[in-house]
Scaffold this motif. Sequence first.
Motif, PDB file in Angstrom:
ATOM      1  N   ARG A 107      60.990  48.857  80.553  1.00 13.73           N
ATOM      2  CA  ARG A 107      59.903  47.923  80.841  1.00 13.73           C
ATOM      3  C   ARG A 107      59.946  46.728  79.901  1.00 13.73           C
ATOM      4  O   ARG A 107      60.339  46.858  78.745  1.00 13.73           O
ATOM      5  CB  ARG A 107      58.541  48.594  80.626  1.00 13.73           C
ATOM      6  CG  ARG A 107      58.320  49.766  81.541  1.00 13.73           C
ATOM      7  CD  ARG A 107      57.003  50.435  81.255  1.00 13.73           C
ATOM      8  NE  ARG A 107      57.034  51.780  81.786  1.00 13.73           N
ATOM      9  CZ  ARG A 107      56.217  52.756  81.415  1.00 13.73           C
ATOM     10  NH1 ARG A 107      55.281  52.519  80.514  1.00 13.73           N
ATOM     11  NH2 ARG A 107      56.316  53.946  81.945  1.00 13.73           N
ATOM     12  N   VAL A 108      59.495  45.601  80.432  1.00 16.00           N
ATOM     13  CA  VAL A 108      59.242  44.446  79.568  1.00 16.00           C
ATOM     14  C   VAL A 108      57.867  44.651  78.944  1.00 16.00           C
ATOM     15  O   VAL A 108      56.888  44.917  79.642  1.00 16.00           O
ATOM     16  CB  VAL A 108      59.290  43.133  80.370  1.00 16.00           C
ATOM     17  CG1 VAL A 108      58.776  41.957  79.535  1.00 16.00           C
ATOM     18  CG2 VAL A 108      60.721  42.855  80.834  1.00 16.00           C
ATOM     19  N   MET A 109      57.793  44.578  77.626  1.00 17.26           N
ATOM     20  CA  MET A 109      56.529  44.821  76.917  1.00 17.26           C
ATOM     21  C   MET A 109      55.720  43.546  76.764  1.00 17.26           C
ATOM     22  O   MET A 109      54.507  43.567  76.844  1.00 17.26           O
ATOM     23  CB  MET A 109      56.819  45.423  75.544  1.00 17.26           C
ATOM     24  CG  MET A 109      57.480  46.804  75.649  1.00 17.26           C
ATOM     25  SD  MET A 109      58.152  47.397  74.064  1.00 17.26           S
ATOM     26  CE  MET A 109      56.660  47.653  73.111  1.00 17.26           C
ATOM     27  N   TRP A 110      56.392  42.467  76.463  1.00 17.66           N
ATOM     28  CA  TRP A 110      55.694  41.178  76.415  1.00 17.66           C
ATOM     29  C   TRP A 110      56.693  40.048  76.516  1.00 17.66           C
ATOM     30  O   TRP A 110      57.893  40.215  76.271  1.00 17.66           O
ATOM     31  CB  TRP A 110      54.868  41.030  75.128  1.00 17.66           C
ATOM     32  CG  TRP A 110      55.642  41.004  73.837  1.00 17.66           C
ATOM     33  CD1 TRP A 110      56.408  39.962  73.361  1.00 17.66           C
ATOM     34  CD2 TRP A 110      55.730  42.048  72.857  1.00 17.66           C
ATOM     35  NE1 TRP A 110      56.949  40.317  72.148  1.00 17.66           N
ATOM     36  CE2 TRP A 110      56.548  41.581  71.808  1.00 17.66           C
ATOM     37  CE3 TRP A 110      55.163  43.322  72.762  1.00 17.66           C
ATOM     38  CZ2 TRP A 110      56.843  42.342  70.682  1.00 17.66           C
ATOM     39  CZ3 TRP A 110      55.461  44.091  71.640  1.00 17.66           C
ATOM     40  CH2 TRP A 110      56.287  43.614  70.623  1.00 17.66           C
ATOM     41  N   ILE A 111      56.173  38.906  76.934  1.00 14.78           N
ATOM     42  CA  ILE A 111      56.930  37.652  76.924  1.00 14.78           C
ATOM     43  C   ILE A 111      56.053  36.672  76.160  1.00 14.78           C
ATOM     44  O   ILE A 111      54.949  36.364  76.596  1.00 14.78           O
ATOM     45  CB  ILE A 111      57.208  37.135  78.351  1.00 14.78           C
ATOM     46  CG1 ILE A 111      58.020  38.171  79.137  1.00 14.78           C
ATOM     47  CG2 ILE A 111      57.923  35.790  78.300  1.00 14.78           C
ATOM     48  CD1 ILE A 111      58.268  37.791  80.597  1.00 14.78           C
ATOM     49  N   GLU A 112      56.518  36.245  75.000  1.00 15.49           N
ATOM     50  CA  GLU A 112      55.691  35.384  74.167  1.00 15.49           C
ATOM     51  C   GLU A 112      56.408  34.077  73.867  1.00 15.49           C
ATOM     52  O   GLU A 112      57.569  34.064  73.452  1.00 15.49           O
ATOM     53  CB  GLU A 112      55.330  36.086  72.847  1.00 15.49           C
ATOM     54  CG  GLU A 112      54.225  37.109  73.029  1.00 15.49           C
ATOM     55  CD  GLU A 112      53.880  37.859  71.749  1.00 15.49           C
ATOM     56  OE1 GLU A 112      53.071  38.801  71.818  1.00 15.49           O
ATOM     57  OE2 GLU A 112      54.431  37.513  70.686  1.00 15.49           O
ATOM     58  N   GLN A 113      55.684  33.016  74.087  1.00 17.15           N
ATOM     59  CA  GLN A 113      56.238  31.690  73.818  1.00 17.15           C
ATOM     60  C   GLN A 113      55.976  31.331  72.361  1.00 17.15           C
ATOM     61  O   GLN A 113      54.829  31.219  71.937  1.00 17.15           O
ATOM     62  CB  GLN A 113      55.567  30.670  74.753  1.00 17.15           C
ATOM     63  CG  GLN A 113      56.082  29.268  74.589  1.00 17.15           C
ATOM     64  CD  GLN A 113      57.593  29.180  74.785  1.00 17.15           C
ATOM     65  OE1 GLN A 113      58.130  29.728  75.750  1.00 17.15           O
ATOM     66  NE2 GLN A 113      58.284  28.524  73.864  1.00 17.15           N
ATOM     67  N   GLY A 114      57.046  31.185  71.571  1.00 14.42           N
ATOM     68  CA  GLY A 114      56.903  30.755  70.184  1.00 14.42           C
ATOM     69  C   GLY A 114      57.172  29.263  70.062  1.00 14.42           C
ATOM     70  O   GLY A 114      57.403  28.585  71.064  1.00 14.42           O
ATOM     71  N   SER A 115      57.164  28.762  68.843  1.00 13.65           N
ATOM     72  CA  SER A 115      57.351  27.321  68.654  1.00 13.65           C
ATOM     73  C   SER A 115      58.790  26.910  68.965  1.00 13.65           C
ATOM     74  O   SER A 115      59.032  25.828  69.476  1.00 13.65           O
ATOM     75  CB  SER A 115      56.969  26.923  67.231  1.00 13.65           C
ATOM     76  OG  SER A 115      57.671  27.727  66.312  1.00 13.65           O
ATOM     77  N   ASP A 116      59.764  27.767  68.660  1.00 10.19           N
ATOM     78  CA  ASP A 116      61.150  27.362  68.934  1.00 10.19           C
ATOM     79  C   ASP A 116      61.927  28.329  69.821  1.00 10.19           C
ATOM     80  O   ASP A 116      63.124  28.164  70.018  1.00 10.19           O
ATOM     81  CB  ASP A 116      61.905  27.115  67.621  1.00 10.19           C
ATOM     82  CG  ASP A 116      61.843  28.328  66.699  1.00 10.19           C
ATOM     83  OD1 ASP A 116      61.209  29.329  67.088  1.00 10.19           O
ATOM     84  OD2 ASP A 116      62.433  28.266  65.604  1.00 10.19           O
ATOM     85  N   ASN A 117      61.259  29.371  70.327  1.00  7.71           N
ATOM     86  CA  ASN A 117      61.939  30.217  71.307  1.00  7.71           C
ATOM     87  C   ASN A 117      60.921  31.011  72.127  1.00  7.71           C
ATOM     88  O   ASN A 117      59.727  30.980  71.846  1.00  7.71           O
ATOM     89  CB  ASN A 117      62.944  31.170  70.634  1.00  7.71           C
ATOM     90  CG  ASN A 117      62.293  32.133  69.656  1.00  7.71           C
ATOM     91  OD1 ASN A 117      61.122  32.476  69.774  1.00  7.71           O
ATOM     92  ND2 ASN A 117      63.062  32.569  68.674  1.00  7.71           N
ATOM     93  N   THR A 118      61.444  31.679  73.152  1.00  7.73           N
ATOM     94  CA  THR A 118      60.634  32.599  73.949  1.00  7.73           C
ATOM     95  C   THR A 118      61.116  34.000  73.628  1.00  7.73           C
ATOM     96  O   THR A 118      62.312  34.281  73.717  1.00  7.73           O
ATOM     97  CB  THR A 118      60.807  32.310  75.453  1.00  7.73           C
ATOM     98  OG1 THR A 118      60.351  30.985  75.709  1.00  7.73           O
ATOM     99  CG2 THR A 118      60.004  33.295  76.301  1.00  7.73           C
ATOM    100  N   GLU A 119      60.194  34.868  73.230  1.00  7.21           N
ATOM    101  CA  GLU A 119      60.545  36.232  72.836  1.00  7.21           C
ATOM    102  C   GLU A 119      60.173  37.193  73.956  1.00  7.21           C
ATOM    103  O   GLU A 119      59.051  37.200  74.423  1.00  7.21           O
ATOM    104  CB  GLU A 119      59.784  36.607  71.565  1.00  7.21           C
ATOM    105  CG  GLU A 119      60.057  38.028  71.102  1.00  7.21           C
ATOM    106  CD  GLU A 119      59.182  38.405  69.916  1.00  7.21           C
ATOM    107  OE1 GLU A 119      59.578  38.114  68.780  1.00  7.21           O
ATOM    108  OE2 GLU A 119      58.092  38.973  70.136  1.00  7.21           O
ATOM    109  N   ILE A 120      61.148  38.023  74.341  1.00  2.00           N
ATOM    110  CA  ILE A 120      60.908  39.040  75.366  1.00  2.00           C
ATOM    111  C   ILE A 120      61.195  40.401  74.744  1.00  2.00           C
ATOM    112  O   ILE A 120      62.298  40.653  74.262  1.00  2.00           O
ATOM    113  CB  ILE A 120      61.817  38.808  76.587  1.00  2.00           C
ATOM    114  CG1 ILE A 120      61.499  37.438  77.207  1.00  2.00           C
ATOM    115  CG2 ILE A 120      61.631  39.918  77.623  1.00  2.00           C
ATOM    116  CD1 ILE A 120      62.528  36.968  78.201  1.00  2.00           C
ATOM    117  N   ALA A 121      60.178  41.262  74.715  1.00  2.00           N
ATOM    118  CA  ALA A 121      60.333  42.590  74.119  1.00  2.00           C
ATOM    119  C   ALA A 121      60.469  43.626  75.220  1.00  2.00           C
ATOM    120  O   ALA A 121      59.785  43.565  76.241  1.00  2.00           O
ATOM    121  CB  ALA A 121      59.114  42.912  73.258  1.00  2.00           C
TER     122      ALA A 121
END
Length: 162
Positions: A107-121
């Motif tokens: 499963r994808v746990m989260w998709i978070e937009q950061g200041s210099d990247n997008t983090e997908i856990a």
Amino acid sequence: MAEREKRGRIGGKSPNPYHEDKKYPEPTECPRCHLNYRNGRWQHKDDTDESHESHSSHCPACRREIDRLPAGLLYLSGPYLDRHREEILNIVNNQSKSAAANRPLQRVMWIEQGSDNTEIATTTNHLALRIGKAIEDACKGNLIIKHAHDAQLVRVYWERSE
Ligand SMILES: [Zn+2]
């Protein structure tokens, strides 16, 4: 060119409660997502199986979601991402859906937009790798895979500059 760094090994027998190979009494039902543990693996409930009493235990994916402890982290960055964000997030969604159809612990746990990247856990390192490789296949760019020392976490970096 992808730079690959591999230390230790991912998977295998592990005593940690997040590991997919951990054994449970059968049948066990996850009280959170209602997957059933039968025949040695977590799977969707079989409607034909009106079975008796189940044990109750959180499945490895729910444990990771509750503890916010991913097994895979995928970082997307670069100007190409800004211009093709919708297309790339569609790849993420499609990959996670088709992975979950066969293996519901992915499963994808989260998709978070950061200041210099997008983090997908993700709940499995395999899913982070799968999504990263699918994005590389579709969009080219540069994919870097880094396994952590303890082999419990994989970090995948995808970047396309132009
Ligand atoms: Zn669950």
